[in-house]
Design a protein around this motif. Sequence first.
Motif, PDB file in Angstrom:
ATOM      1  N   ASN A 187      53.910  86.051  38.118  1.00  0.00           N
ATOM      2  CA  ASN A 187      53.206  87.485  38.147  1.00  0.00           C
ATOM      3  C   ASN A 187      52.340  87.300  38.889  1.00  0.00           C
ATOM      4  O   ASN A 187      51.986  88.658  39.460  1.00  0.00           O
ATOM      5  N   ASP A 188      51.629  86.146  39.546  1.00  0.00           N
ATOM      6  CA  ASP A 188      50.515  86.340  40.306  1.00  0.00           C
ATOM      7  C   ASP A 188      50.839  86.993  41.642  1.00  0.00           C
ATOM      8  O   ASP A 188      50.214  87.784  42.257  1.00  0.00           O
ATOM      9  N   SER A 192      49.309  90.324  43.294  1.00  0.00           N
ATOM     10  CA  SER A 192      48.556  90.364  44.623  1.00  0.00           C
ATOM     11  C   SER A 192      49.190  91.405  45.463  1.00  0.00           C
ATOM     12  O   SER A 192      48.438  91.975  46.182  1.00  0.00           O
TER      13      SER A 192
END
Length: 304
Positions: A187-188, A192
């Motif tokens: 999910n990062d 981002s």
Amino acid sequence: MRKHKRSLTGYWFILPAAVLVVLYFFIPVILTLGISLTNMSSVTGFSNWSWTGFANYIKILKHPDSGSNFATTLIYVACTLSFFNVGMGLLVAILAHHMPKRLGEIFRSLWLLPRITPPVVYVLMWTMLAADAPYGVINQLFRIPFGLSTSNWLPEYAMLFAVLVNGYIGASFGMILFSSAIEAIPNDIMVSSLVDGASFFNRARYIILPQLKWPLLFVTTYQTLSLLTSFESILILTDGNFGTEVWALWSYHKALNNYYGNFQYGFGAALSAILVFVGVIFAIIYLKYFKFNDLVKEPLIDEL
């Protein structure tokens, strides 16, 4: 000793799958290849047949229907695979991922309806859609309101309907695998990209697609092999008429079901054997295109 036992543990885990592959793939393929080298038919029975070598394969090369049936098969597989099994499956998975969770679940569930509907009922629904007035829904929507003459669309656009019928079933398979793979993306990375102002298309092209090499390879290979060998929907829809006699259905007609009752088991087995050969070629091409050797490499870890 402990390391040896640990290595054997892996083989025990794959043993059930290996047994199934041998029983339901390798042995049937060997039997098919063996029967294809005989003149076995309903005339010879299962006791009076004889070995004929490559006579059935030579007969296929000289048969007037070989070229047209093979071309029909390639068109059917290419259109269904690219537009639906991979294309639409991937599109539905990406769209559902960007919807609110509950709405995305409902959206994905609706795409499973063609797969869980009994094949006969599902194909008959398409038959009624294409039927002539007053029953055909397509005529009711696109011809009758404009005062145009009605007709049965199925004979006119048989290949299109064959692709649509099978395509919506295959799209659900790809959608499930692609959705699982997209959900597994960290999910990062997605957050981002949103912070950096990436658009929907940029996220799909530069983040999601590069992460789906394994699912794309599997879905493309599996669905190609499935489309090459499956024919039940076309059998129910047109029975191979109107230019929809794909190679697998031709094999079925010759070996197990034809008007004259002369079941040519050897000739039908030879047709099936060619499908196996074609499927292996496609699989090798896909492995090369998706760079399978790079996908299975162990990750490089920098030593500190």
